[in-house]
Design a protein around this motif. Sequence first.
Motif, PDB file in Angstrom:
ATOM      1  N   PRO A  86      29.712  12.905   8.947  1.00 34.34           N
ATOM      2  CA  PRO A  86      28.638  12.279   8.166  1.00 34.34           C
ATOM      3  C   PRO A  86      29.022  10.851   7.772  1.00 34.34           C
ATOM      4  N   ASN A  87      28.018  10.000   7.675  1.00 32.70           N
ATOM      5  CA  ASN A  87      28.262   8.606   7.341  1.00 32.70           C
ATOM      6  C   ASN A  87      29.093   8.410   6.095  1.00 32.70           C
ATOM      7  N   GLU A  88      28.789   9.232   5.104  1.00 31.69           N
ATOM      8  CA  GLU A  88      29.493   9.113   3.830  1.00 31.69           C
ATOM      9  C   GLU A  88      30.983   9.407   4.016  1.00 31.69           C
ATOM     10  N   LEU A  97      36.646   7.665   4.745  1.00 32.18           N
ATOM     11  CA  LEU A  97      37.852   7.655   5.594  1.00 32.18           C
ATOM     12  C   LEU A  97      38.282   6.218   5.881  1.00 32.18           C
ATOM     13  N   ILE A  98      37.298   5.352   6.129  1.00 30.19           N
ATOM     14  CA  ILE A  98      37.623   3.947   6.396  1.00 30.19           C
ATOM     15  C   ILE A  98      38.231   3.303   5.152  1.00 30.19           C
ATOM     16  N   GLN A  99      37.698   3.690   3.989  1.00 31.28           N
ATOM     17  CA  GLN A  99      38.290   3.178   2.740  1.00 31.28           C
ATOM     18  C   GLN A  99      39.781   3.531   2.658  1.00 31.28           C
ATOM     19  N   VAL A 100      40.114   4.693   3.147  1.00 31.55           N
ATOM     20  CA  VAL A 100      41.502   5.155   3.056  1.00 31.55           C
ATOM     21  C   VAL A 100      42.408   4.390   4.027  1.00 31.55           C
ATOM     22  N   VAL A 101      42.005   4.325   5.286  1.00 30.62           N
ATOM     23  CA  VAL A 101      42.934   3.784   6.301  1.00 30.62           C
ATOM     24  C   VAL A 101      42.618   2.359   6.746  1.00 30.62           C
ATOM     25  N   GLY A 102      41.459   1.854   6.360  1.00 32.84           N
ATOM     26  CA  GLY A 102      41.058   0.528   6.833  1.00 32.84           C
ATOM     27  C   GLY A 102      40.315   0.651   8.151  1.00 32.84           C
ATOM     28  N   ASP A 152      35.540  13.217  17.328  1.00 37.09           N
ATOM     29  CA  ASP A 152      34.490  12.362  16.782  1.00 37.09           C
ATOM     30  C   ASP A 152      35.046  11.030  16.315  1.00 37.09           C
ATOM     31  N   ALA A 153      36.322  11.035  15.984  1.00 42.96           N
ATOM     32  CA  ALA A 153      36.960   9.779  15.584  1.00 42.96           C
ATOM     33  C   ALA A 153      38.466   9.929  15.735  1.00 42.96           C
ATOM     34  N   VAL A 154      39.121   8.796  15.792  1.00 40.10           N
ATOM     35  CA  VAL A 154      40.580   8.776  15.901  1.00 40.10           C
ATOM     36  C   VAL A 154      41.099   7.952  14.725  1.00 40.10           C
TER      37      VAL A 154
END
Lengths: 478, 454
Positions: free
Chosen positions: A11-13, A18-23, A50-52
Amino acid sequence: MDVERVRPLIPNEAKKRLIQVVGAENYDDTKTGRLVYSYDATPQFQSLPDAVIAPRNTKEVAEIAKICNEYRIPIVPRGSGTNLCAGTCPVEGGIVLLFNHMNRILEIDEENLTATVQPGVVTLDLTKAVEEKGLFYPPDPGSMKISTIGGNISENSGGLRGLKYGVTRDYVLGLEVVLANGDVIRTGGKLAKDVAGYDLTRLFVGSEGTLGIVTEATLKLIPMPETKQTMLALYQDLEAAARSVSKIIANKIIPVTLEFLDQPTLEVVEDFARIGLPTDVKAVLLIEQDGPKEVVERDMKKMADICRAEQAVSVQLARSEEEAEALRTARRAALSALARLKPTTILEDATVPRSEIAKMVKAINEIAEKYQLKICTFGHAGDGNLHPTCPTDARNREEMERVERAFEEIFAKAIELGGTITGEHGVGVMKAPYLEWKLGPAGIAAMKAVKQALDPNNIMNPGKVFAKSTRKRVVVTR
Amino acid sequence: MTTKIERALIQKAFQERMDEDELMNCMRCGFCLPSCPTYIESGQQEAQSPRGRIALMKAVVDGLIEPDEEVERALNLCLGCRACESVCPSGVRYGHLLEEARDIIAQHKKMPLPVRLIRKLVFAGLFPHQERMRKATAFLGWYQRSGLRTLARKTGLLRLLPASFRQMERVLPDVPTAKEMKNRPHRLNPDGTVKKRVAFFAGCLMDTMFMETNDATLRLLQLAGCEVIIPPSQGCCGALHGHGGEKEMAKELAKRNISAFEQLDVDCIVTNAGGCGAFLLEYDHLLKDDSEWRDRAEAFAAKIKDISEVLVELGFHQLPLRVAPQTITYQDSCHLRNVMKTAAAPRRLLRAIDGVEFREMNDADRCCGSAGIYNLVEPEMSMQILDHKMEMAKQTKATTIVTANPGCLLQMKLGIERAGLSGSVRAVHIVDLLLEAAEGAQATQGEERIRQTS
């Protein structure tokens, strides 16, 4: 081959968090980025994540676990993707977790003889680093040039030195593990003795990423053996070679290496490595002993005598380190050299008690003949861990079916002889249908209970170890 | 950017042209990863590894992904050094896969007009025509000698160029004049008796910008006892075209060279540039689908040999060789090592020189980042790789870095500049050093004779 699944993406949220966590630079959900982490070294398995995500530290791993647990997103921790059980193939999607930022050797403690490392350290790099200090980290899986310690721990990797020195499990003293709920626990430590509670260290080693994520490991080191010698024994009779293995052990010698290669394997390895291996004999034993000089010389002589008594046609001692290294390289390349014969290579690791090796090798030959397949066998004969390998072509469906039936029979035979379906590759997806053959329903239930307790939402490498359905065992009953 | 239609065409061409067996042969064991410079320098990005790139090519063939910008990016960032092939247990010929994929993309992608013009100018207008190569080099010589270079450097005019080109300008050798480049020899006799009859592949850049190195090569062959034939109808090997997505042009150049050499009664065709040698060696693969040329290409390829192999065969390393005392290290030319499989011969020759302390550098077999025109089109990755290389070179404390390919040589010179070692370290082509050593030994012998007689 199930590559694209019909399932909701992250989900987008969740993605935002997750991006906030790892950049953003450590979060990749491009098609290309996902595709190159859709496989490992196991033939015929591919599935897109779905993502790496490439976290930079334990805290980030813990945050990721929390988010994934909340959104029920599968997590597949991955080292270099060299495993052979589809253990890091993201069969249920989710995220593939990389450790290329967590690849430092944190400490080599010469007083306690330990090394503390992050999971992304390449096995060979660690081996070299400790050897510089006169120390020794024995586990040496075939892919050690590229495999990571994290991967070795998750798969409990073996290697050529397993007979004398044991496997990865025997060198893990302590772990830092991120659990599915984001808790960070530490097990064991720089301790030779530690009975405080359950031995969780051993539980996590070989758990294939299904119970938690290893973020740091304290490994046991031992002093570097003083000397090492290598010899080669050639046989015109396959079973005579296998009998030699049993006899050496029965004579109370534990060599560091006792490797077996059969003729088809020898031919391919020689074709690849060009090191002057004899290809006109039926089997070869590569034998090594290490330790103090006197002991090594005595053992080598005794083993040479045993080989000769078992009708070895020739027994040669490597005359130089270069020669010895070339012989070891050949054995190490065996698996991949076999890939030259046909496009697809099915490699198994059926394992039996070492006293049963001769019977197992004979059975493999008979099974190969019955199904009209070429099966090359090599492996760690000293610890009963054989690698029957079938060069084939995944595009030939009829042959693939025969391959599958042959290997089912090989597994069944291994269990009948008191062995196991996998000695060192792991269960993953590949062997999951056969696990019950080895464990029985009660054994599976006990393992599932552990899994349920630590990962109730089944986000940790789902689809591995436990099969959706078990193979019917038609060949033998036990 | 590719359009949707272009992507569809590329995908179709992938399905028609990519060698499925070769793609299937990759068993994804990962043994190639530690050998791949871009995998290492990118911080272990699977997409920047041979295994990852093969998986991407296969996924395009299988229709799992589109050949989008990222796929193209992954393929572009490959150096094409082929170090992965040397360690691949399954023997996957990665270089052939890469070449085919790049050709498909280049042929189906509409590039911006300036790019198209430059490609046309370079690939079709310049390299295949040796007289134009000479003119271009002569123009460069005029620039270097007329004072224009000094002016350009002083006024800062060069700053208009991209940094990578500017750096390259600094390390270009002082080139010969137009007059010197004409009147090239067609046949040379050996010093003493004929031990071998060989042909020499002169190359395009090697016979102009690096003419001195070609002359040194010919001189060495004479010293070693070779009768040398240099057919004038030969030309550019086509490597640049082949690697850059212009396979058809490469095939035409290949045919020209095969015709130029096939009638000669020689033991081998000698090359002195790893990049060219490797491409010549694979003419049989390039022309495999051409029934008229396949066998001729095979016969041609079978004769290709690097100068260092020829010299070792003729016992050149047993002749007196001497240079002033110095520490030397050797940077492998990737294609010489990984495709031509020549790695021991150059080292053997270098070790044979009196006065040389040979020190192997770590990762000498890893690409220096030159890779044809890679350093111009992918300067960032190239310089990252080069800086690592210079660290390794520095550790040996060598004052001479030897290579066996013009691209590597320029890159080493660039590396020396970047590392601030200009005054203390030099980069040379192996044949130039060998000639220096042969002449050095003759000079000392002369001196010794004088001392003995006086």
